[in-house]
Design a protein around this motif. Structure first.
Motif, PDB file in Angstrom:
ATOM      1  N   UNK A  72       0.831  -1.211   0.000  1.00  0.00           N
ATOM      2  CA  UNK A  72       0.000   0.000   0.000  1.00  0.00           C
ATOM      3  C   UNK A  72       0.863   1.257   0.000  1.00  0.00           C
ATOM      4  N   UNK A  73       1.942   1.245   0.794  1.00  0.00           N
ATOM      5  CA  UNK A  73       2.828   2.404   0.866  1.00  0.00           C
ATOM      6  C   UNK A  73       3.480   2.656  -0.490  1.00  0.00           C
ATOM      7  N   UNK A  74       3.965   1.603  -1.115  1.00  0.00           N
ATOM      8  CA  UNK A  74       4.600   1.739  -2.427  1.00  0.00           C
ATOM      9  C   UNK A  74       3.611   2.276  -3.457  1.00  0.00           C
ATOM     10  N   UNK A  75       2.396   1.754  -3.452  1.00  0.00           N
ATOM     11  CA  UNK A  75       1.372   2.197  -4.403  1.00  0.00           C
ATOM     12  C   UNK A  75       1.041   3.677  -4.210  1.00  0.00           C
ATOM     13  N   UNK A  76       0.941   4.095  -2.953  1.00  0.00           N
ATOM     14  CA  UNK A  76       0.632   5.498  -2.669  1.00  0.00           C
ATOM     15  C   UNK A  76       1.764   6.411  -3.137  1.00  0.00           C
ATOM     16  N   UNK A  77       3.005   5.958  -2.966  1.00  0.00           N
ATOM     17  CA  UNK A  77       4.164   6.741  -3.409  1.00  0.00           C
ATOM     18  C   UNK A  77       4.159   6.881  -4.930  1.00  0.00           C
ATOM     19  N   UNK A 135       9.158  12.600   0.354  1.00  0.00           N
ATOM     20  CA  UNK A 135       7.745  12.329   0.641  1.00  0.00           C
ATOM     21  C   UNK A 135       7.565  10.856   0.994  1.00  0.00           C
ATOM     22  N   UNK A 136       8.240   9.983   0.256  1.00  0.00           N
ATOM     23  CA  UNK A 136       8.114   8.540   0.471  1.00  0.00           C
ATOM     24  C   UNK A 136       8.621   8.148   1.851  1.00  0.00           C
ATOM     25  N   UNK A 137       9.765   8.698   2.239  1.00  0.00           N
ATOM     26  CA  UNK A 137      10.334   8.376   3.558  1.00  0.00           C
ATOM     27  C   UNK A 137       9.380   8.837   4.669  1.00  0.00           C
ATOM     28  N   UNK A 138       8.799  10.023   4.500  1.00  0.00           N
ATOM     29  CA  UNK A 138       7.849  10.537   5.500  1.00  0.00           C
ATOM     30  C   UNK A 138       6.584   9.681   5.540  1.00  0.00           C
ATOM     31  N   UNK A 139       6.106   9.247   4.367  1.00  0.00           N
ATOM     32  CA  UNK A 139       4.902   8.409   4.309  1.00  0.00           C
ATOM     33  C   UNK A 139       5.139   7.062   4.994  1.00  0.00           C
ATOM     34  N   UNK A 140       6.301   6.466   4.742  1.00  0.00           N
ATOM     35  CA  UNK A 140       6.629   5.182   5.369  1.00  0.00           C
ATOM     36  C   UNK A 140       6.670   5.317   6.893  1.00  0.00           C
ATOM     37  N   UNK A 141       7.178   6.456   7.363  1.00  0.00           N
ATOM     38  CA  UNK A 141       7.205   6.698   8.814  1.00  0.00           C
ATOM     39  C   UNK A 141       5.785   6.801   9.364  1.00  0.00           C
ATOM     40  N   UNK A 142       4.905   7.510   8.651  1.00  0.00           N
ATOM     41  CA  UNK A 142       3.519   7.661   9.113  1.00  0.00           C
ATOM     42  C   UNK A 142       2.761   6.346   9.063  1.00  0.00           C
ATOM     43  N   UNK A 143       2.912   5.613   7.957  1.00  0.00           N
ATOM     44  CA  UNK A 143       2.106   4.407   7.753  1.00  0.00           C
ATOM     45  C   UNK A 143       2.638   3.179   8.501  1.00  0.00           C
ATOM     46  N   UNK A 144       3.978   3.065   8.573  1.00  0.00           N
ATOM     47  CA  UNK A 144       4.559   1.815   9.077  1.00  0.00           C
ATOM     48  C   UNK A 144       5.350   2.015  10.369  1.00  0.00           C
ATOM     49  N   UNK A 151      19.316   8.699   3.005  1.00  0.00           N
ATOM     50  CA  UNK A 151      19.876   7.988   1.843  1.00  0.00           C
ATOM     51  C   UNK A 151      18.788   7.267   1.055  1.00  0.00           C
ATOM     52  N   UNK A 152      17.770   6.772   1.753  1.00  0.00           N
ATOM     53  CA  UNK A 152      16.697   6.042   1.079  1.00  0.00           C
ATOM     54  C   UNK A 152      15.864   6.949   0.195  1.00  0.00           C
ATOM     55  N   UNK A 153      15.752   8.224   0.565  1.00  0.00           N
ATOM     56  CA  UNK A 153      15.050   9.169  -0.304  1.00  0.00           C
ATOM     57  C   UNK A 153      15.755   9.242  -1.652  1.00  0.00           C
ATOM     58  N   UNK A 154      17.093   9.178  -1.623  1.00  0.00           N
ATOM     59  CA  UNK A 154      17.867   9.182  -2.858  1.00  0.00           C
ATOM     60  C   UNK A 154      17.676   7.917  -3.665  1.00  0.00           C
ATOM     61  N   UNK A 155      17.677   6.764  -3.000  1.00  0.00           N
ATOM     62  CA  UNK A 155      17.469   5.492  -3.708  1.00  0.00           C
ATOM     63  C   UNK A 155      16.088   5.452  -4.356  1.00  0.00           C
ATOM     64  N   UNK A 156      15.085   5.897  -3.623  1.00  0.00           N
ATOM     65  CA  UNK A 156      13.719   5.915  -4.158  1.00  0.00           C
ATOM     66  C   UNK A 156      13.641   6.868  -5.352  1.00  0.00           C
ATOM     67  N   UNK A 157      14.322   8.012  -5.254  1.00  0.00           N
ATOM     68  CA  UNK A 157      14.345   8.964  -6.371  1.00  0.00           C
ATOM     69  C   UNK A 157      14.912   8.313  -7.632  1.00  0.00           C
TER      70      UNK A 157
END
Length: 275
Positions: A72-77, A135-144, A151-157
């Protein structure tokens, strides 16, 4: 739609009218169900339509053992990325990013995190995509409830960039490194810093991104305007000399012949960022 296969309690597949298989997500969607049963519309959260049967099979295999919250988190991102960038992303992003996010969360739990050696370059060259990563890193913190490092924000980018330009991760890393080194050569050649916030700098980076894609892909821009090339070399002799240095670097490092026209365009962009 009717269930074709049950993948787990939250994921099922179905066959649409055109004969293509789709993957459907919904909490408890597959629990107590059987192939052939009608899928309750109220339980459908997301219908995934991938580009090929091979991608669909890989996606089903990936989702079979993943927690619903990670999917769900990945889909929302991905949905957020599409809305912000307002452009189509390669459907493989559903496989690659979902897998990456799940792996990143598992690595975090095992206290095994990776540093991102290209983080500063990603922030500079892919500003929009990096903001999506944040945004993704913040969403993962909120949801999970997992606080992933920056560094993960960079990988996701980088995963978003891959999906935008339809490139493999290795190619995206090579393209980013090439841009980094070209910018460094220009800075050193003129002994100057560049204003990374300026529009001309962003245009230069965008030009380098497409040039790098051609280089990595073995493509070449046709050179059919010798008058233009001669004009640029005469108007901007210093910048053209720098672009010749870049041409030599690319030839030696990537075994790619930069055409006269590409060299001239580089000189024009260098002139702009020097202004």
């Amino acid at each position: 739609m009717k269930i074709d296969k049950i993948i787990n309690n939250n994921i099922v597949s179905a066959i649409e009218a055109d004969g293509k298989e789709v993957v459907i997500m919904g909490r408890g969607l597959g629990f107590g169900m059987k192939p052939g049963k009608e899928i309750p519309e109220g339980k459908i959260e997301k219908v995934f339509r991938l580009d090929s049967q091979n991608s669909t099979d890989k996606f089903k295999e990936l989702l079979a053992n993943l927690p619903l919250e990670h999917i769900q988190a990945s889909t929302e991102i991905i949905n957020y990325a599409k809305s912000v960038l307002n452009r189509r992303l390669n459907q493989s992003i559903y496989i690659t990013l979902t897998d990456h996010i799940n792996f990143a969360i598992e690595r975090f739990k095992e206290k095994m995190m990776f540093t991102n050696p290209l983080l500063n370059e990603i922030k500079t060259f892919y500003k929009e995509e990096y903001l999506i990563g944040e945004y993704a890193v913040a969403l993962i913190e909120r949801r999970i409830g997992i606080t992933l490092p920056v560094d993960e924000a960079g990988f996701i980018a980088l995963h978003i960039v891959n999906a935008e330009y339809n490139t493999a991760m290795r190619d995206t890393i090579d393209i980013t490194t090439l841009i980094q080194n070209v910018v460094k050569i220009v800075k050193e050649y003129f002994s100057m810093d560049l204003d990374e916030t300026s529009l001309n700098y962003q245009r230069f980076v965008t030009h380098l991104r497409f040039l790098a894609q051609r280089i990595i892909g073995g493509e070449m821009l046709n050179s059919d305007n010798p008058e233009f090339n001669q004009l640029i070399s005469q108007m901007y002799p210093e910048e053209y000399a720098c672009s010749l240095k870049l041409k030599d670097y690319i030839q030696v490092t990537y075994h790619h012949d930069v055409t006269e026209e590409e060299t001239a365009y580089l000189a024009v962009h260098i002139k702009r960022i020097r202004m």
